[in-house]
Design an enzyme around this catalytic site. Sequence first.
Site, mmCIF file in Angstrom:
data_model
loop_
_atom_site.group_PDB
_atom_site.id
_atom_site.type_symbol
_atom_site.label_atom_id
_atom_site.label_comp_id
_atom_site.label_asym_id
_atom_site.label_seq_id
_atom_site.Cartn_x
_atom_site.Cartn_y
_atom_site.Cartn_z
ATOM 1 N N HIS A 156 0.854 -1.191 0.000
ATOM 2 C CA HIS A 156 0.000 0.000 0.000
ATOM 3 C C HIS A 156 0.886 1.236 0.000
ATOM 4 C CE1 HIS A 156 -3.898 -1.846 1.897
ATOM 5 N NE2 HIS A 156 -4.044 -1.689 0.599
ATOM 6 N N CYS A 250 -2.473 2.771 9.084
ATOM 7 C CA CYS A 250 -3.421 1.722 8.708
ATOM 8 C C CYS A 250 -4.604 1.678 9.668
ATOM 9 C CB CYS A 250 -2.725 0.359 8.689
ATOM 10 S SG CYS A 250 -1.751 0.047 7.219
#
Length: 257
Positions: A156, A250
Amino acid sequence: MTPPTFFTVRYVINPWMDTAIPVDTATAVAQWAVLRDTYRRLGHAVDEIAPVPGLPDMVYAANAALIVDDTAVIARFRHHQRAGESWAYTRWLRAHGYTTVSTVHVQEGQGDLMLVGSMVLAGIGFRTAPQAPAEIAKLVGLPVVGLELTDPRFYHLDTALAVLDDTTIAYYPAAFTAEARATLTELFPDAIVVAGSDAHVLGLNAVSDGRHVIHPAAATGFADQLHRAGFVPIGLDLSELLKGGGAAKCCTLEVYP
């Protein structure tokens, strides 16, 4: 934020995950609570979304959506194990007044879509489709710049790049293609370039309010760089949550007014 009540590693969808390594859920909850309380101590409002049994990765709230003004672009997860999270977050966002929209192409919310000033940076290659940036630009009315990721450990964008304020980023160059690095150099010539030793403890999975930067405590070199750049680094032990491939960012779905 969603507490890691049901957090565990029972499948592998990124290189950080290993089903052979035990997860101490109680420790994960305690580390997450310190992160939440740190935000509140700094004066930020934190809404908690109830976790759902059977969705162990729901603690990684950033992946749920990209929120710009009153619009929430709901994630279309690449892996079926996380698909149920989209519905859980959609219900919460709608109940709190957001207009939710979906995409045709795979994209994973703020995991790969990061607002910097009046543009969105989009990580592509592992979890977000190359076609997604153009689609998202139409939905949010902002330019979206695609940046291709090359190292599966940095699956990511928020594992390889941190937004520090409206004009400043920090990033790990080796996680990106040469073309993406050239784009970042052009857009952010004064960016903080982070070493591999800090990137490989997910030091860039950080949250900044423009002054304070909350990051994994093991990223000590990054902390020094932040201090020299005029930011206030706050290192936290998030080691249990790293077992699923995430840290401060996150765990945090940021609301951009």
